[in-house]
Scaffold this active site. Sequence first.
Site, PDB file in Angstrom:
ATOM      1  CB  THR A   1      -0.916   0.008   1.229  1.00 31.46           C
ATOM      2  OG1 THR A   1      -1.772  -1.142   1.167  1.00 31.46           O
ATOM      3  CG2 THR A   1      -1.775   1.257   1.282  1.00 31.46           C
TER       4      THR A   1
ATOM      5  CB  SER B   1      -8.337  -0.730  -3.642  1.00 32.05           C
ATOM      6  OG  SER B   1      -8.826  -0.755  -2.325  1.00 32.05           O
TER       7      SER B   1
ATOM      8  N   GLY C   1       2.751  -2.651   8.292  1.00 30.32           N
ATOM      9  CA  GLY C   1       2.892  -3.320   9.577  1.00 30.32           C
ATOM     10  C   GLY C   1       4.310  -3.826   9.799  1.00 30.32           C
TER      11      GLY C   1
ATOM     12  NE  ARG D   1     -29.536  -4.707  34.647  1.00 27.90           N
ATOM     13  CZ  ARG D   1     -28.990  -3.510  34.432  1.00 27.90           C
ATOM     14  NH1 ARG D   1     -27.790  -3.422  33.868  1.00 27.90           N
ATOM     15  NH2 ARG D   1     -29.630  -2.419  34.774  1.00 27.90           N
TER      16      ARG D   1
ATOM     17  N   GLY E   1     -25.030   0.376  29.692  1.00 27.41           N
ATOM     18  CA  GLY E   1     -23.876   1.111  30.195  1.00 27.41           C
ATOM     19  C   GLY E   1     -22.684   0.218  30.467  1.00 27.41           C
TER      20      GLY E   1
ATOM     21  CB  THR F   1      -9.996  -0.680   5.257  1.00 23.71           C
ATOM     22  OG1 THR F   1     -11.158   0.057   5.629  1.00 23.71           O
ATOM     23  CG2 THR F   1      -9.159   0.131   4.294  1.00 23.71           C
TER      24      THR F   1
ATOM     25  CD  GLU G   1      -4.369  -9.078   3.231  1.00 22.59           C
ATOM     26  OE1 GLU G   1      -4.523  -9.671   2.151  1.00 22.59           O
ATOM     27  OE2 GLU G   1      -3.251  -8.795   3.679  1.00 22.59           O
TER      28      GLU G   1
ATOM     29  CG  ASP H   1     -12.776  -0.419   0.290  1.00 18.94           C
ATOM     30  OD1 ASP H   1     -12.770   0.247   1.331  1.00 18.94           O
ATOM     31  OD2 ASP H   1     -13.771  -0.512  -0.477  1.00 18.94           O
TER      32      ASP H   1
END
Length: 626
Positions: free
Chosen positions: A120, A126, A159, A299, A386, A407, A409, A411
């Site tokens: 990239t 892409s 990366g 809950r 919450g 996104t 590998e 888009d």
Amino acid sequence: MKGKYREIQEKVFDYLNSRPELVTPVEISMKEHRELCMRQLLGLVREAGIRPFRYCIEDPQKYFAIIEAVGSVDISLAIKMGVQFSLWGGSVINLGTKKHKEKYFDGIDNLEYMGCFAMTELHHGSNVQGLQTVATFDPITDEFIIDTPNDGAIKWWIGNAAVHGKFATVFSRLILPTHDKEGISDMGVHAFIVPIRDLKTHQILPGIEIHDCGHKIGLNGVDNGALRFSSVRIPRDNLLNRFGDVSRDGKYTSSLPTINKRFAATLGELVGGRVSLASSSASVLKVAATIAIRYSLLRQQFGPPKQPELSILDYQSHQHKLMPMLASTYAFHFATLHLVEMYSQMKKSHDELLVGDVHALSAGLKAYVTSYTAKSLSICREACGGHGYAAVNQFGSLRNDHDIFQTFEGDNTVLLQQVAVDLLKQYQEKFQGGTLAVTWNYLRESMKAYLSQPNPVTARWEGEDHLRDPKFQLDAFRYRTSRLLHSVAVRLRKHSKTLGGFGAWNRCLNHLLTLAESHIESVILVKFVEAVQSCPDASNRASLKLVCDLYALDRIWNDIGTYRNVDYVAPNKAKAIHKLSEYLSFQVRSIAKELVDAFDLPDRIIRAPIAMQSEAYAQYTQRVGF
């Protein structure tokens, strides 16, 4: 749902559980997270003896099982592992030849050679064929010269580049200094091994500029960096030359005749990343669904006067949020399992039809599953009120770390278009008497159906037996896909006369994306139905059938407008589908605990206090100091 590779996954869990200092804390700085990720990776490989790179090549299913286990611990760790072994390592092995494997395999495997996958660029992601980095061959010194010609060509989001990487597979345009008889010197995008740091001192090498991409929304355990190259010289042998080579005298040779074919072959070898992301995304959804459903069973809130409060999962609105999602999680499990098996077969057989099939299916499943999971993570958070907002209950990190799955590998919008292209090719093949690839076989059965009018009798059938019949469900999915395919083919033909091919495609783009998603939903349902039918235990088969029916009817109801518009479903039948979907959600609720327990995710992996199987509130309060 224990897979045959559960043993290796338990080995991952047991090792990290035995080393509490390697567990990623809720609050951690970017710098600390990166170093922790590296220590986790080193520990798994060198202390626990888990060697993913070998499985990446010899047993891909086992490799993906390791990635799934690692990702349930920390998604950053899974991505860092994927960059090292699947992307950097995979590019060397799959795009290189014997000499590259002999030179680099052991160093990649034992983490001596930490590496990057530099595809990239700042201006191109892409559109890989539009990359601008150049590798010019110098016949005098027998070297390639790597250059970043402008700021738009800076390699970005790479990366392992910012801190730990020592090598990079750099995707560049291969430029020859002499023109052939057609006057072409640009041989298209190729991959090159470029050292970026000294192996001993770890100093950045001359001609290479590295900058840190900085703090991200998520995945801050991965050290993404930007790379610029200024006349960086590498030996000719550093060209990964499986699909194209340059001789000592500067002659280019390839077994593939065109730039487009070489490019397709190169990208085809890198499809494992998409397979991994589809599988990993389904695993993230399992974790999120487990947390949300266990808490929703725990809950209690409101209820009839003078009676005990109800579990919030007893409310229809909550069932509507979570039960179809649980059904989809199961559907994705079987679909991605099938994809991983296909990928493994492809790597062993190199069958051309299978290669094309895996390419299209991995693109579609990666896009569909990651998009669905991204939306579902927010719904799961909301379903826990919450307490879902507390970082300790994991939704924040899951949502932020997973978000980029949509996104990288590829888009998702671009990947869905690849699926649409493949469908249109298959459509053309059908009418030219060609052979259909395995995934598209249903087009044989339904191609005639969409050209005829829907049956006015079956359009009104609304009995439960009929609606829960897999034949009705599969026919409905296939009819929708086939009709979308036929209508978009007609529209493209019409618009191309005035707008040209590109303009026609853009005019029909939303239609094409809907077509691709419809097709992927059809494939997912086929795999789910097969899993139900092959389940050996009658009780489990009945539970799976219930979940499968919910998945199918929920997806039909989700797009009921399409079915109504073409009179495939009459008004009374549409109401019956909606009513039965709600009832199936109610029924699935009664076995929801057992369904999430079957994911077999230990408490030490889930880690969210509100999802603990015992004393959840006690563990939650302890986390904040009570």
